[in-house]
Design a protein around this motif. Structure first.
Motif, PDB file in Angstrom:
ATOM      1  N   ILE A 140     -10.602  -2.399  -5.324  1.00  0.00           N
ATOM      2  CA  ILE A 140      -9.832  -2.764  -4.144  1.00  0.00           C
ATOM      3  C   ILE A 140     -10.134  -4.217  -3.787  1.00  0.00           C
ATOM      4  O   ILE A 140     -11.264  -4.560  -3.443  1.00  0.00           O
ATOM      5  CB  ILE A 140     -10.178  -1.849  -2.954  1.00  0.00           C
TER       6      ILE A 140
ATOM      7  N   ALA B 104     -10.047   3.395  -2.454  1.00  0.00           N
ATOM      8  CA  ALA B 104      -9.260   3.123  -1.248  1.00  0.00           C
ATOM      9  C   ALA B 104      -9.705   4.033  -0.101  1.00  0.00           C
ATOM     10  O   ALA B 104      -9.785   3.604   1.060  1.00  0.00           O
ATOM     11  CB  ALA B 104      -7.773   3.322  -1.537  1.00  0.00           C
TER      12      ALA B 104
ATOM     13  N   SER C   3       0.779  -1.235   0.000  1.00  0.00           N
ATOM     14  CA  SER C   3       0.000   0.000   0.000  1.00  0.00           C
ATOM     15  C   SER C   3       0.812   1.287   0.000  1.00  0.00           C
ATOM     16  O   SER C   3       0.491   2.219  -0.737  1.00  0.00           O
ATOM     17  CB  SER C   3      -0.972   0.009   1.184  1.00  0.00           C
TER      18      SER C   3
ATOM     19  N   TYR D  47      -8.763   4.569  -8.238  1.00  0.00           N
ATOM     20  CA  TYR D  47      -8.280   3.636  -7.221  1.00  0.00           C
ATOM     21  C   TYR D  47      -8.107   4.336  -5.876  1.00  0.00           C
ATOM     22  O   TYR D  47      -8.420   3.771  -4.822  1.00  0.00           O
ATOM     23  CB  TYR D  47      -6.960   2.995  -7.664  1.00  0.00           C
TER      24      TYR D  47
ATOM     25  N   ARG E 256      -5.782  -6.095  -0.775  1.00  0.00           N
ATOM     26  CA  ARG E 256      -5.416  -4.681  -0.798  1.00  0.00           C
ATOM     27  C   ARG E 256      -6.027  -3.965   0.405  1.00  0.00           C
ATOM     28  O   ARG E 256      -5.370  -3.135   1.048  1.00  0.00           O
ATOM     29  CB  ARG E 256      -5.901  -4.034  -2.095  1.00  0.00           C
TER      30      ARG E 256
END
Length: 222
Positions: free
Chosen positions: A111, A73, A58, A69, A115
């Motif tokens: 995600i 997140a 990450s 993305y 992740r």
């Protein structure tokens, strides 16, 4: 008081939920503490079904990820933080936050569960992270919560949601990811309000006939 068997059953149940969400064996092991061989025996009878590949990273990934993305997140991280602040355990919070993220964001989800595990690790400084490197902050312009490096002063320039709004009119990818929904028919709301007023005025007289609601444009008798 929970017995040792009760605690083990809860651990196995949590491991099962993680596996159903696509977690790697390493991820399940870190969350539950179950031995990798036991995890494989319980949840991965087919060796070909074991998730493989390089585990997510990450800190490096997030800062170079594209806007969509980073937006996804941030949505997951904000949900995760709220549940953690409510006092839920890390493993249960991760599973619950990820499921909620799946409900909020359109499939296919950007995600993955692994992740999300990595993001949570580096937000709380647990599991595979020795210390936090992320935090969730509030944008001073739009009041959205977004993920950023630990210690960052919240600014509009760093908010992915402000950027989504700015690009919405010209970026088809953003429009597809965040489709607009039609507004409800206002006449439905007006009819409901008319019925509430009628019920309030009629009191206990249930035999009184309900009036037809009037809407803009209707012809009125004079």
């Amino acid at each position: 008081m929970p017995t040792r068997a009760d605690r083990h059953l809860r651990t196995v149940r949590l491991a099962k939920e993680c596996a159903e969400l696509g977690a790697r064996i390493r991820t399940i092991h870190c969350i539950t503490g179950l031995p990798p061989r036991e995890i494989q025996r319980l949840f991965f009878n087919d060796p070909q079904a074991i998730p493989r590949g390089r585990p997510p990273d990450s800190p490096e990934w997030y800062h170079s990820a594209n806007l969509l993305y980073r937006t996804d997140a941030s949505i997951f991280a904000a949900i995760y933080r709220r549940l953690r602040h409510a006092g839920f355990g890390a493993g249960e919070t991760l599973v619950g936050a990820y499921r909620h993220y799946q409900m909020v964001c359109q499939a296919p989800n950007r995600i993955s569960f692994d992740r999300a595990f990595d993001l949570a690790s580096h937000t709380d400084g647990i599991w595979i992270a020795k210390s936090p490197s992320f935090e969730v902050v509030t944008c001073p312009a739009c009041a959205s919560e977004f993920l950023t490096a630990l210690g960052t002063i919240p600014k509009t320039e760093g908010c992915p949601f402000c950027k989504v709004v700015q690009r919405y009119g010209n970026d088809p990818r953003v429009q597809t990811s965040f489709p607009t929904h039609p507004l409800p028919d206002p006449t439905v709301f007006q009819h409901g309000m008319a019925m509430l007023r009628w019920k309030k005025e009629s009191g206990a007289n249930d035999n009184r006939e309900a009036p037809l609601p009037s809407f803009p444009g209707d012809m009125q008798d004079k």
